[in-house]
Design an enzyme around this catalytic site. Structure first.
Site, PDB file in Angstrom:
ATOM      1  N   THR A 153      -2.228 -28.727  -2.170  1.00  0.00           N
ATOM      2  CA  THR A 153      -2.266 -30.063  -2.768  1.00  0.00           C
ATOM      3  C   THR A 153      -1.368 -29.934  -3.964  1.00  0.00           C
ATOM      4  O   THR A 153      -0.936 -28.832  -4.282  1.00  0.00           O
ATOM      5  CB  THR A 153      -3.718 -30.401  -3.194  1.00  0.00           C
ATOM      6  OG1 THR A 153      -4.503 -30.568  -2.025  1.00  0.00           O
ATOM      7  CG2 THR A 153      -3.834 -31.666  -4.013  1.00  0.00           C
ATOM      8  N   GLY A 166      -6.449 -27.365  -5.229  1.00  0.00           N
ATOM      9  CA  GLY A 166      -7.441 -26.300  -5.072  1.00  0.00           C
ATOM     10  C   GLY A 166      -8.671 -26.692  -4.282  1.00  0.00           C
ATOM     11  O   GLY A 166      -9.708 -26.029  -4.395  1.00  0.00           O
ATOM     12  N   GLY A 167      -8.586 -27.784  -3.490  1.00  0.00           N
ATOM     13  CA  GLY A 167      -9.745 -28.158  -2.669  1.00  0.00           C
ATOM     14  C   GLY A 167     -10.965 -28.389  -3.538  1.00  0.00           C
ATOM     15  O   GLY A 167     -10.891 -29.028  -4.599  1.00  0.00           O
TER      16      GLY A 167
HETATM   17  O1  DON Z   1      -8.886 -34.286  -1.296  1.00  0.00           O
HETATM   18  C1  DON Z   1      -9.339 -33.153  -1.306  1.00  0.00           C
HETATM   19  O2  DON Z   1     -10.317 -32.837  -1.930  1.00  0.00           O
HETATM   20  C2  DON Z   1      -8.601 -32.072  -0.542  1.00  0.00           C
HETATM   21  N1  DON Z   1      -7.908 -32.644   0.565  1.00  0.00           N
HETATM   22  C3  DON Z   1      -7.678 -31.360  -1.482  1.00  0.00           C
HETATM   23  C4  DON Z   1      -6.979 -30.218  -0.846  1.00  0.00           C
HETATM   24  C5  DON Z   1      -6.401 -29.279  -1.807  1.00  0.00           C
HETATM   25  O3  DON Z   1      -6.548 -29.384  -2.989  1.00  0.00           O
HETATM   26  C6  DON Z   1      -5.690 -28.149  -1.241  1.00  0.00           C
HETATM   27  N2  DON Z   1      -5.018 -27.424  -2.270  1.00  0.00           N
HETATM   28  N3  DON Z   1      -4.894 -26.583  -2.876  1.00  0.00           N
END
Ligand code: DON
Length: 596
Positions: A404, A496-497
């Protein structure tokens, strides 16, 4: 890859990238590090446009008039150039996002979605939701087989994993706050796509390691695959993407959601078993929402509301520590870390139970954020002792598939913009729209495909985040502003999910409570607890003694890869005037800060 070392300070290397040199320099056993750019450069004064074939990376930059921090030097520079031309922070945020869609294909996107949180020079707090939506033909059990077993391969990869993209609608919704026309803001992205730019070793590795996926999930050749492995210094040209960007330039949002681009998306979907239709695309709209706004010890925090859990989680976590004198406990003391872990646990338990798209489900936000409720929530907190999470089975976390991206922008007029945008996993669904050159998201995995089944970040969900046509999947993205005396003070966010809200929480606490500089607040080791799985995840450089202290209190502590790539801007005011604007880009990636 060729690197010129300018100086070494602490364990950060200050380096300048020089492509075309013959030799790779080695410093002791650090040669491997040279593949990652770890740079500390304080830049001041106006800068000319960056050369896409030879560029430098700056981890911090200070100016008086404006700043941009993002995941890629060429994207930060696209934003900076717009500021230098008289654009405001919204203009720079749009230009930076469009450039990221070209130079940072793993996460920057046209085929994904995101959130914008801003504070305007007029003192207005705003948020724009351009999260993807489930297609009209989506259904609750679409990722379950006949026996009801989850088929996460389908929610995570390939054509069926995509929600209806929101990014382009979001950019055009942002335009009403901009000063410059889209033609000016999109031009740097068009040029970068058409003429190409030089990639780094990390980018080459990332493309090479996704080659199998690109081959598996595409029905047409893509710019990301070539016969020979990618290497540092190669030029990535994306002609089809340039064509899509030009259609957007010439036709506005309709250049994406209608006409040729829409046709190419739906044809791609049909070739690969996806379900997004022309009608889904035509009917997509971004939404301006009322942001989450709350007070934390005299600071106003502005965060993203549902369908992101980010704003509410930040509010819950900060409010649960507010009256507990954390500053006295001290940074990375066992007391402060345990307290933060326990508030993280409680907030994430609420996330799994209650949170989802408020256009479809009732989320009890008022209750979840009331002082009384949060106090109650901490009634069973025992200092020095872990509170066990309940025993629902949680899935494995796959940090390697995270991707992300966040950008922070501030300008001389007092506008501050935080944007987090995503394809979800690295390169999203890995499907590139044939003829249109951009990657589609795999955001459908952010829905709860079945109660008790974890998504790729180990997050659980229930009814509130079940799949429904047109619904937006729950997010953790947390673009956040801190406002002081009605003036923007901090701009914060990260990928970071599920670790996003905890990273933002810790970065804010590091600065507001522990008095850290933005650079330290971003780079210091982070930790994460998300209720389930019941463990504290820590970064590699998290102090070993502190890990032992936590274990003695009853915590299971596991080491994981890096947590986030946080970009912070701090705006220092002297009365009504800006004294300085400091931008910091996380050491954890090739992120870049610009200022003038
Ligand atoms: O929207 C969300 O919470 C996830 N799709 C975010 C994914 C994410 O941050 C991946 N990255 N590092």
């Amino acid at each position: 890859m060729n690197v010129k070392i300018e100086s070494v300070s602490f364990n950060l290397l200050k380096v300048e990238y020089l492509y075309g040199m013959k030799q790779v320099l080695h410093i002791g056993n650090r040669s491997a590090l040279l593949c990652m750019l770890l740079v500390t450069v304080i830049s001041q004064g106006a800068q000319s446009q960056m050369n896409p074939y030879q560029y430098t990376i700056s981890k911090s930059a200070t100016g008086k008039k404006g700043a941009v921090a993002s995941a890629h030097p060429l994207a930060s520079d696209a934003g900076l150039q717009v500021l230098l031309k008289g654009g405001n922070a919204f203009d720079a945020a749009v230009a930076t996002q469009l450039a990221l869609a070209v130079v940072y294909p793993g996460a920057g996107n046209l085929g994904g979605g995101g959130f914008l949180v801003a504070f305007t020079e007029k003192g207005q707090s705003i948020s724009i939701d351009y999260r993807e939506k489930a297609p009209g033909a989506a259904s609750r059990n679409m990722y379950l087989d006949k026996e009801g077993n989850p088929r996460l391969e389908l929610s995570q990869n390939g054509h069926l994993a995509s929600g209806v993209p929101g990014t382009v609608a979001g950019l055009f919704t942002t335009l009403k706050y901009c000063k410059l026309p889209i033609t000016a803001l999109i031009q740097p992205a068009i040029e970068l796509a058409e003429k190409g730019f030089v990639i780094t070793a990390a980018e080459a590795n990332s493309l090479n390691s996704t080659k199998k996926g690109f081959l598996k999930y595409n029905t047409r050749p893509t710019a990301f695959v070539k016969d020979q492995p990618w290497k540092a210094g190669d030029t990535l040209v994306q002609k089809e993407l340039a064509g899509t960007l030009k259609r957007i330039r010439d036709n506005g949002a309709a250049g994406f959601y209608e006409g040729e681009t829409a046709r190419l998306i739906t044809e791609e979907m049909q070739r690969g078993g996806g379900i997004i239709t022309l009608q889904d695309l035509r009917s997509y709209t971004a939404a301006e929402r009322t942001p989450v706004v709350f007070d934390y010890k005299g600071h106003t925090i502005i965060g993203m509301p549902m369908p992101s859990s980010g704003g509410v989680l930040t509010q819950q976590m900060l409010k649960m520590i507010e009256n507990r004198s954390i500053e006295v406990m001290g940074f990375h003391s066992k007391e402060s870390v345990q307290l933060m872990v326990e508030v993280e646990r409680r907030a994430y338990a609420d996330r799994a139970e209650f949170m989802g798209d408020q256009d479809f489900v009732k989320v009890p936000v008022k209750r979840l954020t009331s002082d009384e409720y949060l106090q109650q929530r901490m009634n069973d907190f025992v200092a020095g002792k872990a509170t066990p999470s309940t025993t629902i089975q949680a899935g494995a976390i796959q940090p390697e598939s995270e991707e992300t991206t966040h950008l922070s922008v501030a300008d001389q007029w007092g506008n501050a913009v935080a944007v987090t945008t995503t394809l979800n996993g690295g390169y999203g669904s890995m499907t590139v729209v044939g003829g249109a050159g951009f990657l589609m998201n795999n955001e459908m995995d952010d829905f709860s495909v079945k109660p008790g089944v974890a998504n790729m970040y180990g997050a659980l969900g229930k009814e509130a985040n079940a799949i429904q046509p047109g619904k937006r999947m729950l997010s953790s993205m947390t673009p956040t502003l801190v406002v002081k005396n009605n003036k923007p003070y901090l701009v914060v966010g990260t990928p970071g999910g599920t670790t996003i809200p905890t990273s933002v929480f810790q970065t804010i606490v590091n600065m507001l409570e522990f008095g850290q500089s933005p650079l330290d607040a971003v780079n210091n080791p982070k930790f994460h607890h998300q209720w389930l799985p019941d463990q504290v995840m820590v970064e590699k450089d998290f102090p070993a003694a502190l890990k032992t202290d936590l274990e003695k209190m009853g915590y299971k502590v596991t080491q994981r890869g890096q947590i986030g790539r946080t970009e912070v801007i701090r705006i220092n005011w002297k009365g009504k005037k800006i004294e300085s604007i400091e931008a910091v880009a996380d050491k954890r990636g090739e992120d870049h800060a610009s200022a003038y």
